[in-house]
Write an enzyme that holds these catalytic residues in place. Structure first.
Site, PDB file in Angstrom:
ATOM      1  N   HIS A  59      18.859   5.116  35.930  1.00  0.00           N
ATOM      2  CA  HIS A  59      18.726   6.574  35.819  1.00  0.00           C
ATOM      3  C   HIS A  59      19.048   7.300  37.136  1.00  0.00           C
ATOM      4  O   HIS A  59      19.097   8.529  37.143  1.00  0.00           O
ATOM      5  CB  HIS A  59      17.298   6.936  35.399  1.00  0.00           C
ATOM      6  N   CYS A 194       5.757   7.171  49.148  1.00  0.00           N
ATOM      7  CA  CYS A 194       5.838   8.479  48.507  1.00  0.00           C
ATOM      8  C   CYS A 194       6.354   9.462  49.547  1.00  0.00           C
ATOM      9  O   CYS A 194       7.075   9.087  50.470  1.00  0.00           O
ATOM     10  CB  CYS A 194       4.490   8.902  47.921  1.00  0.00           C
TER      11      CYS A 194
END
Length: 664
Positions: A59, A194
């Site tokens: 993706h 993150c």
């Protein structure tokens, strides 16, 4: 100042980055760029350069140009969740050289929409802070390979000196110190990052020296949450992460998980900025998204089963097949099994959506549909009543109410959410050597217990109070009762609060041979069918039409789940317009005192409105109310309840990791 061009990776409408429905990208956290709402499947390279990353789920693709631009193309929103059956085909791999406009693959837009995801393609220059002075997108219709944006590069003196030996040594040195103080490389299972943190999954957190790591130059703090040992770095997190992975080896890093973690942190930041009303709207939207998302995998099967049950209802109505014959039993099992065991399927799909273990939640669903449990709920000896609940069992001597969970979904979704919170905690407190047995054991016991002993009785008490109120209103005014029930009955179905009405209907038919209340319930089924029929006729999206037509037949056959969860509820306004139609149909049904002598409702159940003593006005009243019901729900939905733009704009359920997020 040098100017370069980025070409559009796909054909469609090019939109500003801040309008895409993903907070990580729209807030510029991944860099400057733009979005495209695609209308064709072909994907092309946006730049000339080298492929540096291809996500395992296909993706996301990373490119690096000769000018040093790092470009990310993200195919769809939340499509990382489609890893079991990726709707992408790519003909490139890491290390390949490509030219801008080269065909590199395709994305199946229809499959993405069917899965409840958005097809928006996003392009971001991930090192914008270092390289980009200005990025000007060319908004509007664009062809794949045509210029999508012009980029002014920063002058050489503006560049951040990330490539110097001193800088590289700094991050390498910090990575070495961190690894040493978390117990060494042998103590690391995997690592992700993150927006601000390097997140380690350690074999034994007790080996980590928290105070030493906190005092390292370049480290802001240490946190422990969600089974992760989190080292807070700040803006340089990707540099430190890369240095850590370089020392540990590439098998320890997970770029896909890192991207999801970044999205989690951004969503939490977005939540903090919301007003209280926005939080309420977001939470309700998220709940609806989880409900519809959990049902999507079985919607087609529900529609097929609904049609089969409708055919069986016709066969029995016209005395072609007896309800006691083996033929009936076999066909009924084919049509009814997916509904009877629905908690198992919903437990599995909801767990995948919310981040708990799908197998464990499937077992919990099996507990709720276990024959002995169902037998207690339906035929167990009632010893007393409490808050409208029949006390029909005891648990270690404690009197309890055991409800029936066949056909239900909400208790399993609530259970999956609870499991997503419980499971990380169990993994933290249970030693690794014991987890294989005791984590699933405790989850099954605790989640099943919570549903059976607490959630079920609460839902039963609420639905009992609602049913009592509905009966009182009906006694005062059948028309007003029809208006209220017609408008809100399917809402009750969503949360499992309708079950107390069914025994009232069954008791009416058993004692008097008919039920006015069931006639109103039937009108709500017709309304859902009328709304989804409008969508089937209006939509030009193939995936919507493929689902809407079977859902229409199923709703008119008395099974509304495919229409509700697959289409109407998912696209919001359609459920409202369907409910308005149901209110009108229910009002007319009550006003005309339409009676019903059988259980089967909706259009397929028209024979249930034939008085055994002779045809009376109930039969004609049913057709009048149903016709008006369809006209109202169809017209409102066609005009105001749905447009194909809703397919792209629908808010999907929060990714399972979002709900498991702890301290950011």
């Amino acid at each position: 100042m040098k100017r370069v061009q980025l070409v559009s990776p796909i054909t469609g409408q090019l939109i500003p980055l801040n309008t895409v429905k993903d907070p990580v990208f729209s807030q510029g956290m991944m860099g400057q760029g733009f979005g495209i709402e695609p209308d064709q499947d072909q994907v092309v390279a946006p730049v000339t350069g080298k492929i540096t990353m291809v996500a395992a789920t296909l993706h996301a693709i990373g490119f690096t140009t000769a000018d040093g631009l790092e470009v990310l193309v993200h195919l769809g929103i939340d499509t990382v969740e489609l890893k079991d059956n990726p709707p992408f085909k790519l003909n490139i791999k890491v290390g390949d050289e490509v030219r801008a406009g080269d065909a590199i693959g395709t994305m199946d837009l229809a499959a993405i929409q069917t899965a409840g995801k958005q097809t928006t393609v996003i392009l971001a220059v991930t090192n914008s802070n270092d390289k980009v002075s200005q990025l000007a997108p060319k908004l509007g219709a664009v062809k794949a390979g045509a210029v999508g944006a012009e980029v002014d590069l920063k002058a050489a003196e503006e560049k951040k000196p990330v490539a110097t030996a001193a800088t590289g040594d700094k991050y390498d040195q910090l990575a070495t110190q961190i690894i040493e103080n978390i117990g060494g490389a042998d103590n690391v299972k995997s690592v992700i990052h993150c927006i601000t943190r390097v997140r380690f999954y350690l074999k034994d957190e007790a080996k980590a020296n928290d105070d030493t790591i906190r005092n390292l130059k370049g480290v802001i703090d240490v946190a422990k949450a969600g089974g992760q040992y989190q080292v807070v770095i700040g803006p340089a997190v990707t540099d430190v992460y890369d240095a850590v992975v370089k020392q540990l080896g590439p098998g320890f890093g997970d770029d896909d998980a890192s991207m999801v973690a970044m999205e989690k942190e951004a969503n939490k930041a977005a939540w903090k900025k919301m007003t209280p009303w926005q939080k309420v709207k977001h939470s309700f939207s998220a709940l609806i998204g989880v409900i519809t998302g959990s049902m999507i995998p079985v919607i087609g099967l529900l529609a097929a089963s609904g049609i089969l049950k409708g055919v069986l209802a016709l066969l029995t109505s016209f005395k072609i097949v007896s309800a006691t014959a083996p033929t009936y039993v076999i066909i009924n099992a084919m049509g009814d099994s997916v509904f009877y065991f629905l908690p198992i399927f919903v437990g599995f799909t909801a767990a995948k959506k919310l981040g708990s273990d799908p197998i464990i939640m499937g077992i919990v669903g099996g507990v709720l549909t276990y024959p002995a449990i169902v037998n207690i709920a339906t035929t167990g000896k009632v010893t007393s009543h409490l808050l409208g609940m029949a006390i029909n069992a005891d648990f270690f001597g404690l009197p309890v109410h055991v409800a029936s969970y066949t056909y239900s979904i909400f208790p399993m979704i609530a259970g999956a959410w609870l499991a997503a919170k419980l499971e990380p905690w169990l993994k933290r407190v249970i030693p690794t050597v014991l987890r294989m047995i005791f984590v699933p054991l405790l989850e099954v016991v605790l989640i099943s217990g919570v549903i059976l002993l607490f959630l079920g009785p609460i839902i039963t008490a609420l639905s009992g109070a609602l049913a009592l109120g509905i009966v009182k209103i009906y006694e005062l005014s059948p028309a007003i009762s029809g208006l209220i029930i017609g408008g809100f009955y399917q809402v009750l179905v969503i949360f499992g609060l309708h079950w107390a009405i069914i025994p009232i209907v069954a008791n009416d038919i058993a004692t008097t041979g008919h039920s006015y209340l069931n006639a109103i319930v039937s009108a709500t089924m017709v309304a859902q069918g009328g709304a989804v029929l409008a969508i089937a006729m209006k939509s030009k999206v193939a995936s919507i039409k493929e689902l809407a037509w079977p859902a229409t037949i199923s709703a008119f056959s008395g099974v509304t789940e495919p229409a509700m969860y697959g289409i109407n509820l998912k696209y919001g306004r359609a459920f409202v317009t369907a409910s308005i139609g149901g209110a009108v149909g229910g009002f007319l049904t009550g006003l005309m005192h339409v009676n019903m002598w059988g259980f089967a409702g909706s259009l397929i159940g028209f024979t249930s409105f034939v008085n055994p003593k002779g045809l009376d006005f109930s039969f004609w009243g049913f057709w009048i109310a149903s016709l008006v019901d369809i006209i109202v729900s169809f017209t409102l939905t066609y005009m105001f309840g749905f447009s194909d733009a809703d397919v792209k704009n629908v808010k999907t359920a929060p990714k399972k990791k979002h709900l498991g997020e702890q301290a950011a």
